[in-house]
Design a protein around this motif. Sequence first.
Motif, PDB file in Angstrom:
ATOM      1  N   ARG A  77       4.635  -4.985   4.182  1.00  0.00           N
ATOM      2  CA  ARG A  77       5.416  -5.071   5.418  1.00  0.00           C
ATOM      3  C   ARG A  77       5.646  -3.673   5.976  1.00  0.00           C
ATOM      4  NH1 ARG A  77       7.387  -9.207   7.766  1.00  0.00           N
ATOM      5  NH2 ARG A  77       6.923 -10.461   5.904  1.00  0.00           N
ATOM      6  N   GLU A  80      11.416  -2.105   7.632  1.00  0.00           N
ATOM      7  CA  GLU A  80      12.422  -3.040   7.165  1.00  0.00           C
ATOM      8  C   GLU A  80      12.932  -3.918   8.297  1.00  0.00           C
ATOM      9  OE1 GLU A  80      13.271   0.503   7.012  1.00  0.00           O
ATOM     10  OE2 GLU A  80      11.790   0.544   5.392  1.00  0.00           O
ATOM     11  N   GLY A  81      13.531  -5.040   7.902  1.00  0.00           N
ATOM     12  CA  GLY A  81      14.179  -5.903   8.879  1.00  0.00           C
ATOM     13  C   GLY A  81      13.214  -6.856   9.566  1.00  0.00           C
ATOM     14  N   HIS A 161       6.245   3.726   9.512  1.00  0.00           N
ATOM     15  CA  HIS A 161       7.210   2.730   9.072  1.00  0.00           C
ATOM     16  C   HIS A 161       7.349   2.624   7.552  1.00  0.00           C
ATOM     17  CE1 HIS A 161       8.026   1.269  13.061  1.00  0.00           C
ATOM     18  NE2 HIS A 161       6.769   0.934  13.273  1.00  0.00           N
ATOM     19  N   LYS A 164       7.666   6.707   6.274  1.00  0.00           N
ATOM     20  CA  LYS A 164       8.847   7.288   6.919  1.00  0.00           C
ATOM     21  C   LYS A 164       8.642   8.740   7.320  1.00  0.00           C
ATOM     22  CE  LYS A 164      11.216   3.525   6.299  1.00  0.00           C
ATOM     23  NZ  LYS A 164      11.566   2.648   7.416  1.00  0.00           N
ATOM     24  N   ARG A 338       7.356  -2.831  14.039  1.00  0.00           N
ATOM     25  CA  ARG A 338       8.233  -2.724  12.872  1.00  0.00           C
ATOM     26  C   ARG A 338       8.590  -4.130  12.364  1.00  0.00           C
ATOM     27  NH1 ARG A 338      13.575  -2.822  11.528  1.00  0.00           N
ATOM     28  NH2 ARG A 338      14.147  -3.378  13.671  1.00  0.00           N
ATOM     29  N   GLY A 339       8.483  -4.321  11.064  1.00  0.00           N
ATOM     30  CA  GLY A 339       8.821  -5.607  10.468  1.00  0.00           C
ATOM     31  C   GLY A 339       7.638  -6.544  10.295  1.00  0.00           C
ATOM     32  N   GLN A 513       8.196  -4.362  -2.828  1.00  0.00           N
ATOM     33  CA  GLN A 513       8.486  -3.557  -1.645  1.00  0.00           C
ATOM     34  C   GLN A 513       9.975  -3.511  -1.323  1.00  0.00           C
ATOM     35  OE1 GLN A 513       6.281  -4.742   1.836  1.00  0.00           O
ATOM     36  NE2 GLN A 513       6.428  -2.721   2.762  1.00  0.00           N
ATOM     37  N   ARG A 514      10.733  -4.523  -1.739  1.00  0.00           N
ATOM     38  CA  ARG A 514      12.149  -4.574  -1.376  1.00  0.00           C
ATOM     39  C   ARG A 514      12.950  -3.393  -1.917  1.00  0.00           C
ATOM     40  NH1 ARG A 514      11.464 -10.305  -2.600  1.00  0.00           N
ATOM     41  NH2 ARG A 514      11.154 -11.421  -0.630  1.00  0.00           N
ATOM     42  N   GLN A 517      12.204  -0.224   0.015  1.00  0.00           N
ATOM     43  CA  GLN A 517      12.829  -0.133   1.325  1.00  0.00           C
ATOM     44  C   GLN A 517      14.255   0.359   1.216  1.00  0.00           C
ATOM     45  OE1 GLN A 517      12.239  -4.089   2.837  1.00  0.00           O
ATOM     46  NE2 GLN A 517      10.126  -3.688   3.456  1.00  0.00           N
ATOM     47  N   VAL A 518      14.952  -0.084   0.174  1.00  0.00           N
ATOM     48  CA  VAL A 518      16.335   0.374  -0.023  1.00  0.00           C
ATOM     49  C   VAL A 518      16.375   1.858  -0.300  1.00  0.00           C
ATOM     50  CG1 VAL A 518      18.350   0.166  -1.505  1.00  0.00           C
ATOM     51  CG2 VAL A 518      17.087  -1.882  -0.839  1.00  0.00           C
ATOM     52  N   GLU A 521      15.615   3.972   2.764  1.00  0.00           N
ATOM     53  CA  GLU A 521      16.744   4.127   3.675  1.00  0.00           C
ATOM     54  C   GLU A 521      17.675   5.238   3.211  1.00  0.00           C
ATOM     55  OE1 GLU A 521      18.532   0.318   3.863  1.00  0.00           O
ATOM     56  OE2 GLU A 521      16.954  -0.560   5.115  1.00  0.00           O
TER      57      GLU A 521
END
Length: 536
Positions: A77, A80-81, A161, A164, A338-339, A513-514, A517-518, A521
């Motif tokens: 992905r 995020e979001g 994305h 980053k 994005r997303g 991937q989750r 992503q955290v 951020e």
Amino acid sequence: MNNLKKSRRDTPLAVVSLLIIFSLVGGMTAFPKTSIDGAEKVLYWCTTIFASPILLFAFFAVLFVAWLGFSKYGKIRLGEGKPDYSTASWIFMFILSGLGSSTLYWGFLDWAYYYQTPGLNLTPESQEALKYSVAYSFFHSGLSAWAIYAVGAVAMCYHFHVRKNKGLSLASMIEAITGCKASGPVGRLVDLLFMLCMFGALTISLVLTAITFAKLLSILTGIPDTFTTQVIIILAVSVVFTLSSYVGMDGGMKRLSHMVCWGVVILALYIYVFGPTQFITSNSLSSLGLMLTHFVDMSLFTDPMGDGKFTREWTVFYWLWWISYAPGVALFVTRVSRGRTIREVLMAMVVGGCVGIWFVFGVLENYSVHSFMSGLVNVPDVLSKQGGEVAIGMLLDHLPAGRAVMAFFLAVMVVFLAAHMDAVGYAVSATCTRDLEEGEDPAPADRLFWCVMLTLVPLAMIFAKAPLNTMKTAVIVTAIPFALIILVKVYGLLKWLREDYGHVPSHQIEEYQRPLQVVAEEAPTAGPVVASKQAV
């Protein structure tokens, strides 16, 4: 999305770009004949020397996109979001970023060029040449073209994305891949080439649209078709896309993209229903079958035993034209994707783009072919002797309520051009803004400035009465280096994919991937490589 509150414009890049562009415009205006003769020689040299490499580049782009889309990496992905736009709006916007309003011009006439000067060593103006004419049009606007766009777009999306990395520009991505600073000589050269390429790529769309619009307007209203009329048309369209760009992506580009797509669909459906429906359907299917059956032949046809003219002037030119737009389309697709997953981007671009343009071209071109076969309008003859815009006017005029259809066609063409110029203006202003981050847009004043500047080169081309080959030269000279830049982007993408997800099984990519992503951020400059160490 929040707009960039404080301008971080790259003034040196803007100044140098404009100085070069003003010099070219001045030279074209002051010495039109010399400029045209020089452009002919450059066009011949570039398309001869680089023919085989460019054909291979486009062919392998299709293979690469197919592999990437069906591999485990397709599940990654991009950011995020939830996606920022509905699927329909999303596809509409980036398809329009990659298609110019000249699509409507080629939609009626592309086949006629191939009928008169066919590929695959077919006899000009023969039954066989007519049979392959629409098939070649499908080929030049199909899989290879959208694959070229998709390769560059996915690489930029991943850079921005997932990794980053700051900066929505080619130079920032080259820095992330090679280590060559975006502010150094290599980065400066890359961004400068990008700026020049965007001006050159827009030229054909704007010039053909202005000339066609002025001629059809003259047929419809009696207003003289003059240079002044064409200038007024360009300035009027510039006002529309400038206002759209100033309003922003959500308020401007999104609305324009919906207007254009529905307008083109309505026009095509009207011609399909009230035109030769059965012929349009059967010849579209036949042409699609011919193109798919002979895809490899068409892709690698170098004509070594002939003069190679068709390959040089059409296939190689078309691939370079798509390459010239690819960096700008990549920036725009990145902004609106994005997303989404990599697979979604590839499927939407290649499948969505091909289906959309094949439908429009299938209807418009086969109506034109049928008009020629039935003796209603001798399109190739009118094209050769009076110009393509006259042929389009005659074709539209023979439809039921032809004058109303012509007026609608003009309205769609104007909005189409405005939407396309809006997308190009965004890409240029994003390149001239330092360190854009996810969620930021270039300042409205910067977008406004570049929207005005983008009209200069096309105006010079119209004033100099430049032929099509001169406009082609404006595209290919700056497009050739971008084939190499896209290869660097592909290398970087493969390197990142292997480092970030090479060790992750296919069924675990979404879960893996989750946590990345955290962490991303919390440390946006770290990238997934650092994040993966922390997560594990």
